[in-house]
Scaffold this motif. Structure first.
Motif: not given
Length: 152
Positions: A52-63, A95-104
């Motif tokens: 699973l990836v976290a993507e910023s508004r600009s399209g960059e993968l940040v986590g 909140g990136v790590g939190r969002a990834l954990l919730q998505a997982a």
């Protein structure tokens, strides 16, 4: 930080490999983008993990986080092992790590997994605090061991 979490796509492989190489460096491994690229490519092409990836508004993968399917013999049910979780230093505390954990967790539930397991460095207090804030419970019954069976 506005972002979306989503399953990785094959087009994401080079960006994930960059993050994976940084993740390995965090755990004191030598930089090796080619090795990271091959490892991530193999996992996705062989369907051996869920990334699973976290993507910023600009399209960059940040986590990213990586889940490996496994089983719990005691529960007699499938589980995920959340083995890798990494957020770019510049994106931390947003909140990136939190969002990834919730998505997982949502993915594990959707995939019919009974639970997720993870291990983290004893010194990684920031991660431990995040896990506990999301309901993860530290195991105080079992100890983890490993045995190297292949020489480096």
């Amino acid at each position: 930080m506005p972002l979306i979490t989503r399953p990785a796509e094959h087009a994401d492989i080079p960006s994930i490999a960059k993050l994976f190489d940084l993740y390995r460096q965090f755990y004191e491994q030598a930089p090796d983008f080619d090795l990271a690229l091959q490892f991530i490519t193999d996992r996705l092409h062989r369907n051996e993990s869920v990334i699973l990836v976290a993507e910023s508004r600009s399209g960059e993968l940040v986590g990213f986080c990586q889940l490996y399917p496994s089983f719990c013999s005691v529960l007699v049910q499938p589980i995920y092992v959340l083995y890798d979780l990494f957020v770019l230093p510049s994106a931390r505390q947003n909140g990136v790590g939190r969002a990834l954990l919730q998505a997982a967790a949502a993915r594990a539930k959707a995939d019919g997994k009974a639970r997720m397991d993870l291990t983290t460095a004893r010194t990684n207090k920031a991660a431990q605090s995040l896990y506990e804030s999301l309901g993860w419970v530290q195991d105080d019954v079992f100890l983890a061991y490993n045995l190297r069976v292949v020489k480096d």
